[in-house]
Design an enzyme around this catalytic site. Structure first.
Site, PDB file in Angstrom:
ATOM      1  N   ASP A  87       0.818  -0.999  -0.002  1.00  0.00           N
ATOM      2  CA  ASP A  87      -0.030   0.252  -0.087  1.00  0.00           C
ATOM      3  C   ASP A  87       0.967   1.364  -0.139  1.00  0.00           C
ATOM      4  O   ASP A  87       2.096   1.184   0.426  1.00  0.00           O
ATOM      5  CB  ASP A  87      -0.853   0.144   1.473  1.00  0.00           C
ATOM      6  CG  ASP A  87      -1.732   1.185   1.228  1.00  0.00           C
ATOM      7  OD1 ASP A  87      -2.369   1.343   0.347  1.00  0.00           O
ATOM      8  OD2 ASP A  87      -1.817   1.790   2.281  1.00  0.00           O
TER       9      ASP A  87
ATOM     10  N   ASP B 175       0.126   5.204   1.109  1.00  0.00           N
ATOM     11  CA  ASP B 175       0.065   5.851   2.215  1.00  0.00           C
ATOM     12  C   ASP B 175       0.045   5.161   3.705  1.00  0.00           C
ATOM     13  O   ASP B 175      -0.956   4.365   3.732  1.00  0.00           O
ATOM     14  CB  ASP B 175      -1.593   6.719   1.984  1.00  0.00           C
ATOM     15  CG  ASP B 175      -1.315   7.746   0.845  1.00  0.00           C
ATOM     16  OD1 ASP B 175      -0.255   8.121   0.432  1.00  0.00           O
ATOM     17  OD2 ASP B 175      -2.557   7.911   0.425  1.00  0.00           O
TER      18      ASP B 175
ATOM     19  N   GLN C 138      -7.064   5.728  -4.220  1.00  0.00           N
ATOM     20  CA  GLN C 138      -6.997   6.962  -4.114  1.00  0.00           C
ATOM     21  C   GLN C 138      -8.328   7.713  -4.412  1.00  0.00           C
ATOM     22  O   GLN C 138      -8.530   8.394  -5.289  1.00  0.00           O
ATOM     23  CB  GLN C 138      -5.751   7.320  -5.353  1.00  0.00           C
ATOM     24  CG  GLN C 138      -4.534   7.091  -5.111  1.00  0.00           C
ATOM     25  CD  GLN C 138      -3.824   7.585  -3.879  1.00  0.00           C
ATOM     26  OE1 GLN C 138      -4.181   8.924  -3.565  1.00  0.00           O
ATOM     27  NE2 GLN C 138      -3.133   7.098  -3.137  1.00  0.00           N
ATOM     28  N   SER C 139      -9.069   7.628  -3.255  1.00  0.00           N
ATOM     29  CA  SER C 139     -10.547   7.980  -3.266  1.00  0.00           C
ATOM     30  C   SER C 139     -10.465   9.808  -3.383  1.00  0.00           C
ATOM     31  O   SER C 139     -11.669  10.377  -3.756  1.00  0.00           O
ATOM     32  CB  SER C 139     -11.555   7.841  -2.191  1.00  0.00           C
ATOM     33  OG  SER C 139     -10.796   8.312  -0.870  1.00  0.00           O
TER      34      SER C 139
END
Length: 185
Positions: free
Chosen positions: A10, A12, A54-55
């Site tokens: 992942d 972040d 990446q919303s």
């Protein structure tokens, strides 16, 4: 050619400090030891594949072009330090808070397995012998659904949920500790 196992990461909270929707070079800070951990994994021949939700794109906080520019900067920053990522996959969607075409239920947003399966197909990855390193239950659940055997949860300051504990083979402080665990096997 035989399939090769990979380390899925992942972004972040694993590679960089997780802020509120990191979208610019000024906001992007590598977590201490993360670059060295990736260097050690690459030196042992592991494929490294980033899989990131990446919303912020869907929510309109930043554009897909902003994300791609930051990703290119991150990628080159790693190359300059001897780390070549084998793949970078991202999901720009959100089922509830997306705008326009970004508002959708998709198979790529973790905990769905789409990014893992796409990477496995494109990069000829052996998922059964691969690892996922994430900081949330959704990272680990997506990996489980893709039949990735090994899942490590890193504690990046987020609450460690019961679901995340159940999905994790190991729980460690950061990517550096995760890499040491993998390399010791």
């Amino acid at each position: 050619m035989a399939k090769q196992p990979a380390i899925f990461l992942d972004r972040d909270g694993v590679i960089n400090q997780d802020g509120d929707y990191v979208c610019s070079v000024d906001d992007f800070h590598f977590i201490d030891g993360s670059i060295e951990a990736m260097q050690a994994l690459k030196q042992k021949g592991w494929l490294l594949v980033v899989v990131t939700n990446q919303s912020g794109i869907a929510r309109g906080y930043f554009s897909e072009d902003d994300f791609l520019a930051l990703t290119e900067w991150m990628d080159w920053s790693l190359v300059d330090r001897g780390v070549t990522l084998d793949g970078i996959y991202y999901c720009p969607h959100h089922p509830d808070f997306g705008q326009g075409d970004y508002r959708q239920v998709c198979d790529c947003r973790k905990p769905e397995p789409g990014m893992f399966l796409q990477a496995a197909n494109e990069l000829d990855i052996d998922l059964a012998n691969s690892w996922m390193i994430g900081d949330k239950a959704s990272d680990l659940l997506g990996a489980k659904r893709a039949e990735i055997a090994h899942r490590i949860l890193v504690k990046s300051g987020k609450e460690v949920t019961e679901q995340a504990k159940e999905l994790a083979e190991s729980i460690v402080d950061d990517l550096s500790a995760a890499a040491k665990l993998i390399l010791a096997k």
